[in-house]
Design a protein around this motif. Structure first.
Motif, mmCIF file in Angstrom:
data_model
loop_
_atom_site.group_PDB
_atom_site.id
_atom_site.type_symbol
_atom_site.label_atom_id
_atom_site.label_comp_id
_atom_site.label_asym_id
_atom_site.label_seq_id
_atom_site.Cartn_x
_atom_site.Cartn_y
_atom_site.Cartn_z
ATOM 1 N N SER A 98 0.581 -1.029 -0.146
ATOM 2 C CA SER A 98 -0.637 -0.104 0.110
ATOM 3 C C SER A 98 0.846 1.143 -0.127
ATOM 4 O O SER A 98 0.583 2.113 -0.504
ATOM 5 C CB SER A 98 -1.367 -0.256 1.138
ATOM 6 N N LEU A 99 2.006 1.305 0.254
ATOM 7 C CA LEU A 99 2.636 2.151 0.299
ATOM 8 C C LEU A 99 3.073 2.540 -0.962
ATOM 9 O O LEU A 99 3.316 4.053 -0.868
ATOM 10 C CB LEU A 99 4.339 2.085 1.056
ATOM 11 N N TYR A 100 3.343 1.468 -1.714
ATOM 12 C CA TYR A 100 3.621 1.398 -2.780
ATOM 13 C C TYR A 100 2.445 2.609 -3.820
ATOM 14 O O TYR A 100 2.980 3.906 -4.324
ATOM 15 C CB TYR A 100 4.029 0.933 -3.995
ATOM 16 N N ARG A 101 1.902 2.129 -3.864
ATOM 17 C CA ARG A 101 0.251 2.645 -4.065
ATOM 18 C C ARG A 101 0.518 4.465 -3.945
ATOM 19 O O ARG A 101 -0.223 5.180 -4.361
ATOM 20 C CB ARG A 101 -0.470 2.197 -4.107
ATOM 21 N N LYS A 102 0.247 4.627 -2.285
ATOM 22 C CA LYS A 102 0.422 6.185 -2.054
ATOM 23 C C LYS A 102 0.937 6.733 -2.700
ATOM 24 O O LYS A 102 0.951 7.993 -2.845
ATOM 25 C CB LYS A 102 0.087 5.960 -0.421
ATOM 26 N N LEU A 103 2.535 6.327 -2.455
ATOM 27 C CA LEU A 103 3.575 7.565 -2.961
ATOM 28 C C LEU A 103 3.601 7.248 -4.472
ATOM 29 O O LEU A 103 3.504 8.529 -4.821
ATOM 30 C CB LEU A 103 5.261 6.294 -3.052
ATOM 31 N N GLU A 104 3.174 6.710 -5.571
ATOM 32 C CA GLU A 104 2.689 6.527 -7.301
ATOM 33 C C GLU A 104 1.639 7.637 -6.896
ATOM 34 O O GLU A 104 1.668 8.525 -8.075
ATOM 35 C CB GLU A 104 2.193 5.044 -7.201
ATOM 36 N N SER A 105 0.306 7.278 -6.102
ATOM 37 C CA SER A 105 -0.346 8.756 -6.372
ATOM 38 C C SER A 105 -0.384 9.911 -5.603
ATOM 39 O O SER A 105 -1.229 10.839 -5.722
ATOM 40 C CB SER A 105 -1.963 7.892 -5.874
ATOM 41 N N GLY A 106 0.905 9.577 -5.022
ATOM 42 C CA GLY A 106 1.498 11.246 -4.145
ATOM 43 C C GLY A 106 0.550 11.359 -2.998
ATOM 44 O O GLY A 106 0.226 12.319 -2.936
ATOM 45 N N THR A 107 -0.440 10.531 -2.495
ATOM 46 C CA THR A 107 -0.696 10.328 -1.619
ATOM 47 C C THR A 107 -0.374 10.678 0.160
ATOM 48 O O THR A 107 -0.506 10.882 1.780
ATOM 49 C CB THR A 107 -2.120 9.645 -1.377
ATOM 50 N N PHE A 108 1.017 9.642 0.139
ATOM 51 C CA PHE A 108 1.502 9.405 1.079
ATOM 52 C C PHE A 108 2.499 10.178 2.205
ATOM 53 O O PHE A 108 1.793 10.782 3.219
ATOM 54 C CB PHE A 108 2.018 8.421 0.567
ATOM 55 N N PHE A 109 2.889 11.966 1.160
ATOM 56 C CA PHE A 109 3.200 12.479 1.929
ATOM 57 C C PHE A 109 2.407 13.999 1.300
ATOM 58 O O PHE A 109 2.045 13.887 0.629
ATOM 59 C CB PHE A 109 5.154 13.303 0.756
ATOM 60 N N PRO A 110 2.648 14.879 2.068
ATOM 61 C CA PRO A 110 1.663 16.201 1.802
ATOM 62 C C PRO A 110 3.065 16.528 0.959
ATOM 63 O O PRO A 110 4.429 16.641 0.606
ATOM 64 C CB PRO A 110 2.458 17.041 3.202
ATOM 65 N N GLN A 111 2.169 17.597 -0.934
ATOM 66 C CA GLN A 111 3.001 18.509 -1.231
ATOM 67 C C GLN A 111 3.814 19.109 -0.995
ATOM 68 O O GLN A 111 3.814 20.016 -0.567
ATOM 69 C CB GLN A 111 2.438 18.820 -2.773
ATOM 70 N N ARG A 112 5.536 18.993 -0.803
ATOM 71 C CA ARG A 112 6.388 19.263 -0.783
ATOM 72 C C ARG A 112 7.077 18.714 -1.817
ATOM 73 O O ARG A 112 7.667 17.913 -1.725
ATOM 74 C CB ARG A 112 6.811 19.154 0.606
ATOM 75 N N ASP A 113 7.588 20.228 -2.455
ATOM 76 C CA ASP A 113 8.804 20.152 -3.407
ATOM 77 C C ASP A 113 10.100 21.017 -2.573
ATOM 78 O O ASP A 113 10.038 21.697 -2.086
ATOM 79 C CB ASP A 113 8.756 20.610 -4.346
ATOM 80 N N PHE A 114 10.965 20.626 -3.079
ATOM 81 C CA PHE A 114 12.666 20.731 -3.378
ATOM 82 C C PHE A 114 13.420 21.243 -4.419
ATOM 83 O O PHE A 114 13.559 20.797 -5.645
ATOM 84 C CB PHE A 114 13.528 19.946 -2.139
ATOM 85 N N ARG A 115 13.814 22.773 -4.494
ATOM 86 C CA ARG A 115 14.507 22.872 -5.304
ATOM 87 C C ARG A 115 16.151 22.940 -5.487
ATOM 88 O O ARG A 115 16.167 23.034 -4.631
ATOM 89 C CB ARG A 115 13.869 24.562 -5.679
ATOM 90 N N VAL A 116 16.329 22.287 -6.436
ATOM 91 C CA VAL A 116 18.028 22.153 -6.384
ATOM 92 C C VAL A 116 18.762 22.288 -7.871
ATOM 93 O O VAL A 116 18.672 22.353 -9.291
ATOM 94 C CB VAL A 116 18.497 20.355 -6.474
ATOM 95 N N GLY A 117 18.647 24.080 -7.440
ATOM 96 C CA GLY A 117 19.550 24.306 -8.428
ATOM 97 C C GLY A 117 17.471 24.952 -9.667
ATOM 98 O O GLY A 117 17.363 25.699 -9.216
ATOM 99 N N ASP A 118 17.582 24.338 -11.191
ATOM 100 C CA ASP A 118 16.536 25.139 -11.516
ATOM 101 C C ASP A 118 15.706 23.258 -11.394
ATOM 102 O O ASP A 118 14.828 23.426 -12.244
ATOM 103 C CB ASP A 118 17.087 25.141 -13.109
ATOM 104 N N VAL A 119 16.098 22.138 -10.952
ATOM 105 C CA VAL A 119 15.034 21.455 -11.252
ATOM 106 C C VAL A 119 14.865 20.885 -9.790
ATOM 107 O O VAL A 119 15.034 21.688 -8.515
ATOM 108 C CB VAL A 119 16.573 20.565 -10.898
ATOM 109 N N GLN A 120 13.491 20.799 -10.012
ATOM 110 C CA GLN A 120 12.216 20.704 -8.995
ATOM 111 C C GLN A 120 12.378 19.230 -8.763
ATOM 112 O O GLN A 120 12.080 18.233 -9.492
ATOM 113 C CB GLN A 120 10.554 20.706 -9.031
#
Length: 140
Positions: A98-120
């Motif tokens: 179920s962890l894979y399914r949640k990660l794949e659908s984007g529901t396991f973690f809250p939406q948080r992005d980290f910028r490395v240079g120009d890459v999100q």
């Protein structure tokens, strides 16, 4: 059996949430893994295999059941998945969790992005070579 009863009666009712994700990310950042929400791996648990399916549970050492665990920066479980036989590969177990399914659908973690240079970069999990490389599943 005491451990199984304790897990079923006490721990199964607890819901693990990532409300306190910032300390986890900070902890992994301190260890050199920025924007990391966990570390994943599998471990073999020795069992008495069922007689009618014993061959499915034997690995190179003995009879085992596999436990897949996601841990935080302190090594505390944040997700577990158990029940596959010792013959199953970590990647196969992961893809059926179920962890894979949640990660794949984007529901396991809250939406948080980290910028490395120009890459999100999405919040990720570190893993070993047994797991597939995915945008949210990285090798340290």
């Amino acid at each position: 059996m005491e451990v199984v009863r304790a897990i079923n009666s006490i721990m199964q009712r607890r819901v693990i949430s990532h409300r306190e994700l910032d300390p986890i990310i900070t902890g992994f950042t301190t260890m050199g893994f920025p924007n990391c929400g966990g570390a994943i791996d599998g471990t073999h648990i020795p069992i008495h295999a069922p007689h009618h399916r014993a061959a499915q549970y034997i690995s190179r050492k003995s009879y085992f059941l596999v436990l897949q665990a996601l841990v935080n920066h302190r090594g505390l479980f944040t997700d577990i998945f158990v029940g596959w036989s010792g013959r199953a590969h970590d990647a196969r177990i992961f893809r059926n969790s179920s962890l894979y399914r949640k990660l794949e659908s984007g529901t396991f973690f809250p939406q948080r992005d980290f910028r490395v240079g120009d890459v999100q970069m999405a919040l990720c999990i570190v893993r070993d070579a047994a797991y597939p490389l995915m945008p949210w599943l990285m090798k340290p």
